[in-house]
Design a protein around this motif. Structure first.
Motif, PDB file in Angstrom:
ATOM      1  N   HIS A 123       0.823  -1.208   0.000  1.00  0.00           N
ATOM      2  CA  HIS A 123       0.000   0.000   0.000  1.00  0.00           C
ATOM      3  C   HIS A 123       0.862   1.264   0.000  1.00  0.00           C
ATOM      4  O   HIS A 123       0.599   2.207  -0.754  1.00  0.00           O
ATOM      5  N   VAL A 124       1.880   1.277   0.846  1.00  0.00           N
ATOM      6  CA  VAL A 124       2.764   2.453   0.922  1.00  0.00           C
ATOM      7  C   VAL A 124       3.465   2.656  -0.417  1.00  0.00           C
ATOM      8  O   VAL A 124       3.518   3.768  -0.946  1.00  0.00           O
ATOM      9  N   THR A 146      -3.243   8.999   4.864  1.00  0.00           N
ATOM     10  CA  THR A 146      -4.186   8.037   4.283  1.00  0.00           C
ATOM     11  C   THR A 146      -4.123   6.688   4.999  1.00  0.00           C
ATOM     12  O   THR A 146      -5.144   6.049   5.238  1.00  0.00           O
ATOM     13  N   LEU A 147      -2.904   6.285   5.349  1.00  0.00           N
ATOM     14  CA  LEU A 147      -2.721   4.974   5.983  1.00  0.00           C
ATOM     15  C   LEU A 147      -2.743   5.059   7.507  1.00  0.00           C
ATOM     16  O   LEU A 147      -2.594   4.033   8.187  1.00  0.00           O
ATOM     17  N   GLN A 205       1.546   5.953  -7.600  1.00  0.00           N
ATOM     18  CA  GLN A 205       0.611   7.057  -7.783  1.00  0.00           C
ATOM     19  C   GLN A 205       1.265   8.426  -7.590  1.00  0.00           C
ATOM     20  O   GLN A 205       0.685   9.434  -7.974  1.00  0.00           O
ATOM     21  N   LEU A 239       0.967   3.862  -3.232  1.00  0.00           N
ATOM     22  CA  LEU A 239       0.537   5.250  -3.047  1.00  0.00           C
ATOM     23  C   LEU A 239       1.670   6.237  -3.326  1.00  0.00           C
ATOM     24  O   LEU A 239       1.465   7.251  -3.993  1.00  0.00           O
ATOM     25  N   ARG A 240       2.863   5.923  -2.822  1.00  0.00           N
ATOM     26  CA  ARG A 240       3.975   6.883  -2.934  1.00  0.00           C
ATOM     27  C   ARG A 240       4.679   6.805  -4.292  1.00  0.00           C
ATOM     28  O   ARG A 240       4.858   7.819  -4.961  1.00  0.00           O
ATOM     29  N   GLU A 289       0.702  12.928   2.690  1.00  0.00           N
ATOM     30  CA  GLU A 289      -0.626  12.434   2.300  1.00  0.00           C
ATOM     31  C   GLU A 289      -0.709  10.919   2.444  1.00  0.00           C
ATOM     32  O   GLU A 289      -1.710  10.370   2.912  1.00  0.00           O
ATOM     33  N   VAL A 290       0.349  10.221   2.043  1.00  0.00           N
ATOM     34  CA  VAL A 290       0.382   8.762   2.164  1.00  0.00           C
ATOM     35  C   VAL A 290       0.295   8.367   3.631  1.00  0.00           C
ATOM     36  O   VAL A 290      -0.468   7.462   4.008  1.00  0.00           O
ATOM     37  N   ARG A 318       1.915  10.169  -4.839  1.00  0.00           N
ATOM     38  CA  ARG A 318       1.350  11.049  -3.814  1.00  0.00           C
ATOM     39  C   ARG A 318       2.436  11.544  -2.864  1.00  0.00           C
ATOM     40  O   ARG A 318       3.425  10.853  -2.629  1.00  0.00           O
TER      41      ARG A 318
END
Length: 178
Positions: free
Chosen positions: A132-133, A150-151, A140, A136-137, A146-147, A142
């Motif tokens: 996931h990290v 979000t987590l 995507q 997202l980083r 923000e990451v 981000r």
């Protein structure tokens, strides 16, 4: 004649009359001013030097045609301006070389797809929290804060997981897989 001043009217009149020493002094005294103006007006330093040289040559050849001795500066600046404009037009007429983007061969496309598949497999092999990290980083794009938000992680914890995820992906890609 001072360094920052144009040649005086008496020198211009003597040069108009054909006095060789006066013409030489007039050319030498005008050149720094003409160069400075050309540098401010021409597109490139090379064009500026050429325009200044052209103006000095015209001064040397045509000083006798100058009607008013006080008009030397404006006459020279007009010559420089015209020369800079002429050179800019020539530059614009030159065709711009087009660079064809390199085309990939079929082999390159296959290798690229295989590499993408290897990276995707490496990411899929990660534990969910690291995956996931990383997605997202790095996938995507981000921002880190923000990451983390979000987590539900601190920034330090997010960075730690991201580092472990990147290290695992790198290790996976270093291993031979069939």
């Amino acid at each position: 004649m001072g360094e920052g001043r144009w040649p005086d009217e008496a020198l211009v009149v003597a040069a108009q009359g054909g006095d060789a020493e006066s013409i030489s002094a007039l050319v030498a005294g005008s050149h720094p001013h003409v160069r400075r103006f050309a540098r401010s007006l021409c597109a490139t330093p090379e064009d500026a030097e050429d325009a200044a040289q052209e103006a000095v040559i015209i001064l040397y050849r045509k000083i006798g045609t100058l009607r008013a001795s006080r008009a030397l500066a404006s006459w020279m600046f007009r010559i420089v301006r015209n020369e800079c404009v002429r050179r800019s037009r020539l530059l614009l007429r030159q065709p711009v070389p087009t660079v064809e983007p390199p085309t990939r061969s079929v082999e390159d496309d296959v290798l690229h797809r295989l590499e993408v598949e290897r990276v995707a497999a490496a990411i899929a092999a990660l534990p969910p929290d690291q995956r996931h990290v990383l997605v997202l980083r790095d996938v995507q794009g981000r921002p880190g804060r923000e990451v983390a938000d979000t987590l539900g992680l601190s920034t330090a914890a997010m960075k730690s997981r991201l580092h472990r995820a990147r290290t695992a992906v790198h290790a996976y890609l270093e291993e031979p897989h069939d």
